[in-house]
Design a protein around this motif. Structure first.
Motif, PDB file in Angstrom:
ATOM      1  N   VAL A  46       0.831  -1.214   0.000  1.00 26.29           N
ATOM      2  CA  VAL A  46       0.000   0.000   0.000  1.00 26.29           C
ATOM      3  C   VAL A  46       0.866   1.265   0.000  1.00 26.29           C
ATOM      4  O   VAL A  46       0.602   2.206  -0.753  1.00 26.29           O
ATOM      5  CB  VAL A  46      -0.965  -0.030   1.212  1.00 26.29           C
ATOM      6  CG1 VAL A  46      -1.519   1.347   1.520  1.00 26.29           C
ATOM      7  CG2 VAL A  46      -2.095  -1.018   0.926  1.00 26.29           C
ATOM      8  N   VAL A  47       1.893   1.280   0.837  1.00 25.13           N
ATOM      9  CA  VAL A  47       2.769   2.457   0.919  1.00 25.13           C
ATOM     10  C   VAL A  47       3.395   2.740  -0.456  1.00 25.13           C
ATOM     11  O   VAL A  47       3.436   3.889  -0.922  1.00 25.13           O
ATOM     12  CB  VAL A  47       3.873   2.238   1.994  1.00 25.13           C
ATOM     13  CG1 VAL A  47       4.977   3.280   1.887  1.00 25.13           C
ATOM     14  CG2 VAL A  47       3.250   2.262   3.383  1.00 25.13           C
ATOM     15  N   ALA A  48       3.839   1.676  -1.124  1.00 26.98           N
ATOM     16  CA  ALA A  48       4.484   1.864  -2.426  1.00 26.98           C
ATOM     17  C   ALA A  48       3.470   2.260  -3.498  1.00 26.98           C
ATOM     18  O   ALA A  48       3.759   3.114  -4.344  1.00 26.98           O
ATOM     19  CB  ALA A  48       5.213   0.580  -2.819  1.00 26.98           C
ATOM     20  N   VAL A  49       2.282   1.658  -3.476  1.00 30.73           N
ATOM     21  CA  VAL A  49       1.254   2.010  -4.476  1.00 30.73           C
ATOM     22  C   VAL A  49       0.886   3.489  -4.335  1.00 30.73           C
ATOM     23  O   VAL A  49       0.784   4.220  -5.331  1.00 30.73           O
ATOM     24  CB  VAL A  49       0.006   1.099  -4.333  1.00 30.73           C
ATOM     25  CG1 VAL A  49      -1.195   1.672  -5.060  1.00 30.73           C
ATOM     26  CG2 VAL A  49       0.318  -0.297  -4.863  1.00 30.73           C
ATOM     27  N   HIS A 105       1.067  -6.905 -10.495  1.00 27.94           N
ATOM     28  CA  HIS A 105       0.597  -7.863  -9.477  1.00 27.94           C
ATOM     29  C   HIS A 105      -0.111  -7.249  -8.254  1.00 27.94           C
ATOM     30  O   HIS A 105       0.349  -7.371  -7.139  1.00 27.94           O
ATOM     31  CB  HIS A 105       1.703  -8.807  -9.021  1.00 27.94           C
ATOM     32  CG  HIS A 105       3.079  -8.220  -8.874  1.00 27.94           C
ATOM     33  ND1 HIS A 105       3.330  -7.062  -8.186  1.00 27.94           N
ATOM     34  CD2 HIS A 105       4.272  -8.663  -9.336  1.00 27.94           C
ATOM     35  CE1 HIS A 105       4.629  -6.823  -8.234  1.00 27.94           C
ATOM     36  NE2 HIS A 105       5.217  -7.777  -8.927  1.00 27.94           N
ATOM     37  N   VAL A 106      -1.251  -6.617  -8.538  1.00 27.98           N
ATOM     38  CA  VAL A 106      -2.084  -6.057  -7.464  1.00 27.98           C
ATOM     39  C   VAL A 106      -2.723  -7.224  -6.705  1.00 27.98           C
ATOM     40  O   VAL A 106      -3.312  -8.113  -7.307  1.00 27.98           O
ATOM     41  CB  VAL A 106      -3.148  -5.116  -8.063  1.00 27.98           C
ATOM     42  CG1 VAL A 106      -4.186  -4.748  -7.029  1.00 27.98           C
ATOM     43  CG2 VAL A 106      -2.461  -3.881  -8.636  1.00 27.98           C
ATOM     44  N   SER A 107      -2.580  -7.203  -5.378  1.00 25.33           N
ATOM     45  CA  SER A 107      -2.921  -8.402  -4.609  1.00 25.33           C
ATOM     46  C   SER A 107      -3.909  -8.175  -3.478  1.00 25.33           C
ATOM     47  O   SER A 107      -4.284  -9.130  -2.803  1.00 25.33           O
ATOM     48  CB  SER A 107      -1.627  -8.985  -4.020  1.00 25.33           C
ATOM     49  OG  SER A 107      -1.005  -7.998  -3.201  1.00 25.33           O
ATOM     50  N   SER A 108      -4.313  -6.925  -3.231  1.00 25.93           N
ATOM     51  CA  SER A 108      -5.117  -6.683  -2.028  1.00 25.93           C
ATOM     52  C   SER A 108      -6.255  -5.693  -2.265  1.00 25.93           C
ATOM     53  O   SER A 108      -6.201  -4.863  -3.176  1.00 25.93           O
ATOM     54  CB  SER A 108      -4.215  -6.117  -0.918  1.00 25.93           C
ATOM     55  OG  SER A 108      -3.764  -4.834  -1.287  1.00 25.93           O
ATOM     56  N   ALA A 109      -7.248  -5.793  -1.390  1.00 26.85           N
ATOM     57  CA  ALA A 109      -8.404  -4.885  -1.428  1.00 26.85           C
ATOM     58  C   ALA A 109      -7.945  -3.434  -1.280  1.00 26.85           C
ATOM     59  O   ALA A 109      -8.458  -2.535  -1.955  1.00 26.85           O
ATOM     60  CB  ALA A 109      -9.364  -5.247  -0.297  1.00 26.85           C
ATOM     61  N   GLU A 110      -6.964  -3.200  -0.407  1.00 28.68           N
ATOM     62  CA  GLU A 110      -6.509  -1.839  -0.128  1.00 28.68           C
ATOM     63  C   GLU A 110      -5.880  -1.191  -1.363  1.00 28.68           C
ATOM     64  O   GLU A 110      -6.126  -0.016  -1.657  1.00 28.68           O
ATOM     65  CB  GLU A 110      -5.504  -1.849   1.029  1.00 28.68           C
ATOM     66  CG  GLU A 110      -6.112  -2.137   2.388  1.00 28.68           C
ATOM     67  CD  GLU A 110      -6.315  -3.619   2.681  1.00 28.68           C
ATOM     68  OE1 GLU A 110      -6.280  -4.452   1.734  1.00 28.68           O
ATOM     69  OE2 GLU A 110      -6.534  -3.966   3.853  1.00 28.68           O
ATOM     70  N   GLU A 111      -5.040  -1.953  -2.087  1.00 26.72           N
ATOM     71  CA  GLU A 111      -4.435  -1.399  -3.308  1.00 26.72           C
ATOM     72  C   GLU A 111      -5.527  -1.077  -4.329  1.00 26.72           C
ATOM     73  O   GLU A 111      -5.472  -0.054  -5.014  1.00 26.72           O
ATOM     74  CB  GLU A 111      -3.480  -2.415  -3.944  1.00 26.72           C
ATOM     75  CG  GLU A 111      -2.193  -2.655  -3.199  1.00 26.72           C
ATOM     76  CD  GLU A 111      -1.542  -3.940  -3.707  1.00 26.72           C
ATOM     77  OE1 GLU A 111      -0.726  -3.858  -4.627  1.00 26.72           O
ATOM     78  OE2 GLU A 111      -1.885  -5.024  -3.195  1.00 26.72           O
ATOM     79  N   ILE A 112      -6.514  -1.969  -4.428  1.00 22.78           N
ATOM     80  CA  ILE A 112      -7.577  -1.772  -5.418  1.00 22.78           C
ATOM     81  C   ILE A 112      -8.360  -0.493  -5.104  1.00 22.78           C
ATOM     82  O   ILE A 112      -8.680   0.289  -6.004  1.00 22.78           O
ATOM     83  CB  ILE A 112      -8.488  -3.024  -5.479  1.00 22.78           C
ATOM     84  CG1 ILE A 112      -7.688  -4.191  -6.079  1.00 22.78           C
ATOM     85  CG2 ILE A 112      -9.749  -2.761  -6.295  1.00 22.78           C
ATOM     86  CD1 ILE A 112      -8.326  -5.550  -5.911  1.00 22.78           C
ATOM     87  N   ALA A 113      -8.610  -0.249  -3.825  1.00 22.93           N
ATOM     88  CA  ALA A 113      -9.328   0.980  -3.443  1.00 22.93           C
ATOM     89  C   ALA A 113      -8.521   2.216  -3.849  1.00 22.93           C
ATOM     90  O   ALA A 113      -9.083   3.196  -4.362  1.00 22.93           O
ATOM     91  CB  ALA A 113      -9.588   0.975  -1.935  1.00 22.93           C
ATOM     92  N   LEU A 114      -7.215   2.167  -3.640  1.00 17.55           N
ATOM     93  CA  LEU A 114      -6.358   3.310  -4.006  1.00 17.55           C
ATOM     94  C   LEU A 114      -6.354   3.532  -5.522  1.00 17.55           C
ATOM     95  O   LEU A 114      -6.421   4.669  -6.000  1.00 17.55           O
ATOM     96  CB  LEU A 114      -4.911   3.056  -3.545  1.00 17.55           C
ATOM     97  CG  LEU A 114      -4.637   3.140  -2.047  1.00 17.55           C
ATOM     98  CD1 LEU A 114      -3.241   2.597  -1.740  1.00 17.55           C
ATOM     99  CD2 LEU A 114      -4.756   4.587  -1.567  1.00 17.55           C
ATOM    100  N   ILE A 115      -6.289   2.446  -6.259  1.00 11.01           N
ATOM    101  CA  ILE A 115      -6.231   2.549  -7.732  1.00 11.01           C
ATOM    102  C   ILE A 115      -7.567   3.050  -8.274  1.00 11.01           C
ATOM    103  O   ILE A 115      -7.615   3.882  -9.187  1.00 11.01           O
ATOM    104  CB  ILE A 115      -5.823   1.189  -8.351  1.00 11.01           C
ATOM    105  CG1 ILE A 115      -4.396   0.840  -7.931  1.00 11.01           C
ATOM    106  CG2 ILE A 115      -5.956   1.217  -9.866  1.00 11.01           C
ATOM    107  CD1 ILE A 115      -4.010  -0.613  -8.101  1.00 11.01           C
TER     108      ILE A 115
END
Ligand code: DOR
Ligand code: ZN
Length: 402
Positions: free
Chosen positions: A200-203, A221-231
């Motif tokens: 998350v920090v890097a995204v 390689h997006v792997s988590s709900a949190e990254e998806i919310a940010l994107i």
């Protein structure tokens, strides 16, 4: 001309698929669905320097088995692809290997961002598909972990109109967590050390750099709900950001360490099962654009070493499409979604023209994975019984019967 008679299109219509050829042949394609061949935007075929794990003579048949005719290969080889000279050399070696096997697989290369060779970006701009930035260390020693160099890469990428593909894991945070869990001995600790926060920090950082410089960003390689919310938020905000997931982050999770041990150690690490629904929803909503196999073979002997020695990565190109077709069979994805994920969106993002390559799939064929063409000789998909298999792959008008 080769004619696949009575093939089914993605929209369910029956048609005759005509393949230009000097050979005349009519193949009964009743019950087979014609899909555009897979573009795999993320592979590590290990050439040059790590051919004992894989090379293009073994990876290409694995790609064809998986309905894939185009791959984008990563630069973390030995030596890493960080200068124009090394890029040219790598292409020559690949071409020789493809020639040897007689499979003219389509490929493009990612160029490795390296602090001491940033001047090379302008030189290779028209010879590569994009710039690969490892924000945190993974296999090999390519990494850009200081803000100054990251700013330089994004600024140059925007100026040169090059796409930046990021391995988004924050190096500083990861180093701290490695220290904290220095005595980790179980493979499952991998998911604790390289946790969701590290990604998350890097995204967040990558999105803010893309926004600041107006660069095109591709998050691998997006792997988590949190990254998806940010994107999702970044896309709504107008940032030029695209997202890829992998078959292993989509279909596997942390419960797999019990059975697969070091074989399922991968970067980013597998997540707990709660992320599965978010990745599926991300695909439905178009937040996730593509799927890349992140085909990263290591030998069995390497993978069976203790945690700490066992390298990260698993092979995947051969079974990515069957896994997605099986998910279609289960009602998780429409065929149009599978085609968008495996080909159509990649064409748009990377500016790839329609190659007229095809994969004909039998959506009702059930088979258990029992072998692999990859040189590494193992697969995390081994033993899985899947419904939905490629039966013909067509590359440059050559038909491969699977
Ligand atoms: O698990 C991984 N393996 N992640 C990467 O980023 C690199 C890859 C490899 O090259 O082995
Ligand atoms: Zn990778």
């Amino acid at each position: 001309m080769i004619i696949f008679k009575n093939a089914t299109s993605l929209t369910g219509k029956t048609f005759d698929l005509e393949i230009p050829s000097t050979e005349d042949n009519v193949i009964d394609a009743t019950g087979l669905t014609a899909m555009p061949a897979v573009i795999d935007p993320h592979v590590h075929f290990r050439t040059p320097g790590m051919e004992y794990k894989e090379d293009w003579t073994t990876a290409s048949p694995a790609a064809i088995n998986g309905g894939c005719t185009t791959v984008f290969d990563m630069p973390n080889t030995l030596p890493p692809t960080v200068t124009e000279a090394l890029l040219v050399e790598k292409k020559a070696i690949i071409d020789a290997q493809l020639n040897e096997i007689g499979i003219p697989l389509r490929y493009q290369l990612f160029f490795g961002a390296d602090k001491s060779h940033l001047d090379q970006l302008a030189e290779v701009k028209d010879q590569v598909v994009g710039i690969k930035v490892f924000m945190g260390c993974s296999t090999g020693n390519l990494v850009i972990d200081d803000d100054e160099s990251l700013h330089a890469v994004f600024s140059l990428a925007a100026k040169l109109d090059m796409l930046v593909a990021v391995h988004a894991e924050d190096e500083e945070m990861m180093a701290e967590r490695k220290e904290k869990y220095f005595d980790a001995t179980s493979y499952a600790c991998h998911s604790t050390i390289r946790n969701v926060d590290v990604a998350v920090v890097a995204v967040k950082k990558a999105i803010s750099l893309a926004k600041e410089y107006g660069a095109r960003l591709y998050i691998l390689h997006v792997s988590s709900a949190e990254e998806i919310a940010l994107i999702k938020a970044a896309k709504l905000d107008g940032v030029k950001v695209f997202a890829e997931t992998t078959p292993h982050h989509l279909f596997f999770n942390t419960t797999m360490y019990d059975t697969h041990q070091g074989r399922c150690v991968v970067n980013p690490a597998l997540r707990d099962p709660s992320h599965h629904a978010a990745i599926v929803a991300g695909i439905h909503e178009g937040v996730i654009d593509t799927i890349g196999s992140d085909h990263a073979p290591h030998t069995k002997e390497e993978k069976d070493q203790a945690y700490g020695q066992c390298p990260s990565g698993m092979p995947g190109i051969e079974f990515m499409l069957p896994m997605l077709l099986n998910a279609h069979h289960q009602g998780i994805f429409s065929l149009a979604e599978v085609a968008a994920l495996t080909c159509m969106n990649a064409r748009q993002i990377f500016g790839v023209e329609d190659t007229k390559d095809w994969v004909l799939v039998d959506l009702n064929k059930t088979k258990t994975v029992d072998s692999t063409a990859s040189k590494c000789g193992w697969s995390p998909y081994m033993g899985l019984t899947l419904t939905g298999w490629p039966v013909y792959t067509i590359l440059r008008n050559t038909v491969f019967t699977l």
